[in-house]
Scaffold this motif. Sequence first.
Motif, PDB file in Angstrom:
ATOM      1  N   TRP A  10      50.131  28.231  24.437  1.00 30.47           N
ATOM      2  CA  TRP A  10      50.396  28.985  23.641  1.00 30.47           C
ATOM      3  C   TRP A  10      50.158  27.994  21.446  1.00 30.47           C
ATOM      4  CZ3 TRP A  10      53.712  32.656  22.671  1.00 30.47           C
ATOM      5  CH2 TRP A  10      54.523  33.162  24.175  1.00 30.47           C
ATOM      6  N   ALA A  14      47.789  30.119  19.275  1.00 34.16           N
ATOM      7  CA  ALA A  14      48.449  29.409  17.300  1.00 34.16           C
ATOM      8  C   ALA A  14      46.519  29.092  17.181  1.00 34.16           C
ATOM      9  CB  ALA A  14      49.450  27.862  17.372  1.00 34.16           C
ATOM     10  N   THR A  18      45.135  31.226  14.047  1.00 30.92           N
ATOM     11  CA  THR A  18      44.968  30.192  12.656  1.00 30.92           C
ATOM     12  C   THR A  18      42.880  30.293  12.723  1.00 30.92           C
ATOM     13  OG1 THR A  18      46.457  28.628  13.428  1.00 30.92           O
ATOM     14  CG2 THR A  18      45.381  28.319  11.565  1.00 30.92           C
ATOM     15  N   ALA A  33      50.756  33.046  14.949  1.00 30.67           N
ATOM     16  CA  ALA A  33      49.856  31.268  14.518  1.00 30.67           C
ATOM     17  C   ALA A  33      51.506  30.655  14.814  1.00 30.67           C
ATOM     18  CB  ALA A  33      49.242  31.038  13.896  1.00 30.67           C
ATOM     19  N   ALA A  36      53.695  31.708  17.381  1.00 29.82           N
ATOM     20  CA  ALA A  36      52.412  30.471  18.429  1.00 29.82           C
ATOM     21  C   ALA A  36      53.540  29.601  19.071  1.00 29.82           C
ATOM     22  CB  ALA A  36      51.628  31.255  19.265  1.00 29.82           C
ATOM     23  N   ALA A  37      52.864  28.872  17.890  1.00 29.08           N
ATOM     24  CA  ALA A  37      53.307  26.898  17.449  1.00 29.08           C
ATOM     25  C   ALA A  37      54.657  26.473  18.095  1.00 29.08           C
ATOM     26  CB  ALA A  37      53.294  26.748  16.191  1.00 29.08           C
ATOM     27  N   SER A  61      57.379  35.725  14.434  1.00 30.60           N
ATOM     28  CA  SER A  61      56.710  36.402  14.357  1.00 30.60           C
ATOM     29  C   SER A  61      56.820  37.140  13.068  1.00 30.60           C
ATOM     30  CB  SER A  61      55.195  36.507  14.937  1.00 30.60           C
ATOM     31  OG  SER A  61      54.694  35.418  15.771  1.00 30.60           O
TER      32      SER A  61
END
Length: 78
Positions: A10, A14, A18, A33, A36-37, A61
């Motif tokens: 992940w 991210a 980014t 991103a 995912a973070a 997201s």
Amino acid sequence: MEPHIWVWVWVLLAVILTVAEVVSGGFYALPFAIGAAIAACLEFIKPGSITWQWVAFLGISSAIFVVAQRLLRHRGSL
């Protein structure tokens, strides 16, 4: 405590998203991103809950993407 491998998956996703956002500048990759973070944080807090990580990634997201696109269109930026 050793973090599970999904944390790094992940985090890597991210970072890649980014960088893609910075390069493209179209505000399309940043919401993913962020998702995912957040999924990385979930994996760090509760390892092994991959289903919830995917639900959080896709849900957060998508929500950020839709809201951001509507705000940008309303402002005339898109």
